[in-house]
Design a protein around this motif. Structure first.
Motif, short mmCIF file in Angstrom:
data_model
loop_
_atom_site.label_atom_id
_atom_site.label_comp_id
_atom_site.label_asym_id
_atom_site.label_seq_id
_atom_site.Cartn_x
_atom_site.Cartn_y
_atom_site.Cartn_z
N ASP A 54 9.02 15.37 -6.00
CA ASP A 54 9.71 15.86 -4.81
C ASP A 54 9.06 15.33 -3.53
OD1 ASP A 54 11.53 17.38 -6.30
OD2 ASP A 54 10.06 18.97 -6.53
N ARG A 55 7.74 15.32 -3.51
CA ARG A 55 7.03 14.80 -2.33
C ARG A 55 7.22 13.29 -2.20
NH1 ARG A 55 2.33 17.07 0.38
NH2 ARG A 55 1.31 15.49 1.68
N ALA A 56 7.18 12.57 -3.34
CA ALA A 56 7.38 11.14 -3.32
C ALA A 56 8.77 10.78 -2.80
CB ALA A 56 7.15 10.55 -4.71
N VAL A 57 9.79 11.52 -3.26
CA VAL A 57 11.15 11.26 -2.80
C VAL A 57 11.28 11.55 -1.32
CG1 VAL A 57 13.53 12.12 -2.97
CG2 VAL A 57 12.24 11.57 -5.03
N MET A 58 10.60 12.58 -0.85
CA MET A 58 10.67 12.91 0.57
C MET A 58 10.05 11.79 1.42
SD MET A 58 9.67 16.57 2.19
CE MET A 58 10.04 17.00 3.88
N LEU A 59 8.93 11.24 0.98
CA LEU A 59 8.31 10.14 1.70
C LEU A 59 9.20 8.90 1.70
CD1 LEU A 59 4.61 10.44 0.50
CD2 LEU A 59 5.43 10.76 2.83
N PHE A 60 9.76 8.58 0.53
CA PHE A 60 10.61 7.40 0.43
C PHE A 60 11.87 7.56 1.27
CE2 PHE A 60 14.08 5.11 -1.73
CZ PHE A 60 13.61 3.81 -1.57
N ALA B 299 4.58 18.61 -4.04
CA ALA B 299 3.75 17.66 -4.77
C ALA B 299 4.62 16.98 -5.82
CB ALA B 299 2.56 18.37 -5.43
N GLY B 300 4.11 15.91 -6.39
CA GLY B 300 4.83 15.24 -7.46
C GLY B 300 6.06 14.50 -6.98
N ALA C 26 16.19 19.83 -1.43
CA ALA C 26 16.39 19.17 -0.14
C ALA C 26 16.00 17.70 -0.14
CB ALA C 26 15.63 19.94 0.95
N PRO C 27 14.84 17.29 -0.69
CA PRO C 27 14.51 15.85 -0.64
C PRO C 27 15.53 14.98 -1.36
CG PRO C 27 12.56 17.15 -1.17
CD PRO C 27 13.73 18.07 -1.26
N TRP C 28 16.06 15.46 -2.49
CA TRP C 28 17.01 14.66 -3.26
C TRP C 28 18.36 14.58 -2.56
CZ3 TRP C 28 15.13 12.05 -7.40
CH2 TRP C 28 13.89 12.48 -7.90
N VAL C 29 18.79 15.67 -1.96
CA VAL C 29 20.05 15.64 -1.21
C VAL C 29 19.92 14.73 0.01
CG1 VAL C 29 21.70 17.03 0.10
CG2 VAL C 29 20.72 17.93 -2.01
N LEU D 140 0.82 -1.21 0.00
CA LEU D 140 0.00 0.00 0.00
C LEU D 140 0.86 1.26 0.00
CD1 LEU D 140 -2.86 1.19 0.17
CD2 LEU D 140 -2.67 1.09 2.65
N ARG D 141 1.92 1.27 0.79
CA ARG D 141 2.80 2.44 0.85
C ARG D 141 3.50 2.66 -0.48
NH1 ARG D 141 3.58 6.74 4.55
NH2 ARG D 141 5.76 7.32 4.61
N TRP D 142 3.92 1.58 -1.14
CA TRP D 142 4.55 1.71 -2.45
C TRP D 142 3.57 2.30 -3.46
CZ3 TRP D 142 9.08 2.34 -4.13
CH2 TRP D 142 10.19 1.67 -3.62
N ARG D 143 2.33 1.84 -3.43
CA ARG D 143 1.33 2.37 -4.37
C ARG D 143 1.08 3.85 -4.12
NH1 ARG D 143 -1.23 -2.85 -3.60
NH2 ARG D 143 -2.64 -1.97 -2.03
N MET D 144 1.07 4.25 -2.86
CA MET D 144 0.87 5.66 -2.54
C MET D 144 2.03 6.50 -3.06
SD MET D 144 0.43 7.49 1.19
CE MET D 144 2.17 7.28 1.58
N ILE D 145 3.27 6.04 -2.88
CA ILE D 145 4.44 6.78 -3.38
C ILE D 145 4.40 6.88 -4.89
CG2 ILE D 145 6.95 6.68 -3.60
CD1 ILE D 145 7.05 5.52 -0.78
N ALA D 146 4.03 5.78 -5.57
CA ALA D 146 3.94 5.80 -7.03
C ALA D 146 2.85 6.75 -7.51
CB ALA D 146 3.68 4.39 -7.55
N ARG D 147 1.72 6.79 -6.79
CA ARG D 147 0.64 7.69 -7.16
C ARG D 147 1.05 9.15 -6.99
NH1 ARG D 147 -2.71 5.49 -4.18
NH2 ARG D 147 -2.73 6.93 -2.40
N ILE D 148 1.76 9.46 -5.91
CA ILE D 148 2.23 10.83 -5.70
C ILE D 148 3.26 11.22 -6.75
CG2 ILE D 148 3.50 12.31 -4.10
CD1 ILE D 148 2.20 10.78 -1.82
N TRP D 149 4.13 10.28 -7.12
CA TRP D 149 5.16 10.55 -8.14
C TRP D 149 4.51 10.94 -9.47
CZ3 TRP D 149 10.59 10.29 -8.05
CH2 TRP D 149 11.20 10.34 -9.31
N GLY D 150 3.38 10.34 -9.80
CA GLY D 150 2.74 10.60 -11.08
C GLY D 150 1.95 11.89 -11.14
N ARG D 151 1.83 12.60 -10.04
CA ARG D 151 1.09 13.86 -10.06
C ARG D 151 1.96 15.00 -10.55
NH1 ARG D 151 -1.86 13.27 -4.13
NH2 ARG D 151 -3.29 11.56 -4.71
N SER D 152 1.35 16.18 -10.67
CA SER D 152 2.09 17.36 -11.15
C SER D 152 3.18 17.73 -10.17
CB SER D 152 1.14 18.54 -11.34
OG SER D 152 0.45 18.82 -10.13
N GLY D 153 4.12 18.54 -10.63
CA GLY D 153 5.33 18.83 -9.86
C GLY D 153 5.10 19.73 -8.67
N MET D 154 6.20 20.29 -8.18
CA MET D 154 6.19 21.07 -6.95
C MET D 154 5.31 22.30 -7.08
SD MET D 154 9.50 22.74 -5.10
CE MET D 154 9.53 24.01 -6.36
#
Length: 320
Positions: free
Chosen positions: A220-226, A217-218, A76-79, A50-64
């Protein structure tokens, strides 16, 4: 040829370890949340993906989204993810013999994980929004309360063993009888590390973290969660290495044909150990840290574990 074979083996083990940690990080976050829901009287299936699906869904949304600190919030999330990956490569999970284990200094690894968590909170401070900024400042203050406990937890293995690397520490614990009484203090230090990694997000209550990410969003948010899930799993693995080092395999330098079977068994043991510690984290968050003073409780319990570890260590040396 021997050095080349050892290098190839180390590269293979490092790749397996990194893939295992990255795949299991969101799964463990979901298990913690499910355990906490069950302890609180909720129900429902585990749904480990479920958590993986949520991260994938957030990744597919529009950007920051637009923010005054857009440059900082985008970077910051990528660093932070890069810092976490560097730390994860130095924390053994199921096997020693990985590449770079000579540099797995305990202070450096814990510092990378701690700094990566702090960097994730910078996203809220840089947003220019009062609500996100206040939440980020509150979480950062809570982190600062953990610094004394973290320093004490790092100091215990330094005083108990001759080396300062995590790999050397595990080897020492595997090959030395507990005549000096070091297993107990090191287990308490491992508990302190887990307490440092237990926060609202790790325990499945991520509302504070979600408020801090309102300006993202998008991808950046997915990377932050992961990255946050990976930080939690790294702390749990680090604590587990001190609590149960016997589950970690020390590869045979001669390349025994039974190495693959041993690695599979070690991965299974790591999974059992990790899931058990996820249950412990959920219990801590549900029964011990259910009040609003979570940061103070975490800091106090972690500091208590460190103090008890030092007392037991010196008591064992004096009377052992």
């Amino acid at each position: 040829m021997g050095a080349l074979a050892a290098g190839m083996q180390g590269l293979l083990l490092s790749g397996m370890h990194l893939v295992l940690m990255m795949v299991m990080a969101p799964v463990c976050a979901r298990v913690i949340a499910w355990c906490r829901q069950g302890l609180a009287g909720g129900g429902g299936p585990v749904a480990p993906l479920l958590r993986w699906r949520m991260i994938a869904r957030i990744w597919g949304r529009s950007g920051m989204r637009a923010a005054s600190g857009a440059g900082v919030t985008a970077l910051a999330p990528w660093v932070a993810l890069s810092m976490v990956l560097a730390a994860v490569l130095l924390v053994p999970s199921f096997s020693l013999g990985m590449m770079g284990e000579d540099g797995s200094d305990l202070l450096m690894v814990s510092g990378l994980l701690f700094a990566a968590t702090a960097l994730l909170h910078v996203v809220g401070l840089a947003s220019g929004q009062g609500r996100e900024g206040r939440m980020a400042a509150m979480l950062l203050v809570g982190m600062m309360l953990l610094v004394p406990a973290l320093v004490m937890a790092v100091a215990v293995p330094w005083m108990a063993t001759p080396g300062t690397t995590i790999a050397g520490l595990v080897r020492f614990m595997r090959m030395t009888q507990d005549s000096a009484g070091i297993r107990g203090p090191l287990a308490l230090a491992g508990g302190a590390f887990i307490l440092v990694g237990v926060d609202r997000v790790a325990a499945g209550g991520g509302r504070a973290f979600n408020v801090m990410m309102d300006n993202l969003a998008g991808p950046d948010r997915a990377v932050m969660l992961f990255a946050r899930d990976l930080v939690t799993l790294a702390w749990i693995t680090l604590g587990g290495d001190l609590l149960w080092p016997d589950a970690i395999v020390i590869p045979d330098a001669t390349g025994s044909p039974r190495l693959f079977v041993g690695m599979m068994a070690a991965i299974a043991l790591w999974g059992v150990r990790t899931l058990g510690l996820c249950g412990v984290v959920a219990c801590l968050r549900t029964f011990v840290m259910a009040s609003g003073q979570v940061a103070r409780l975490r800091a106090g319990l972690a500091l208590l574990c460190g103090c008890l570890a030092i007392v037991l260590l010196f008591a064992g040396r004096e009377f052992g």
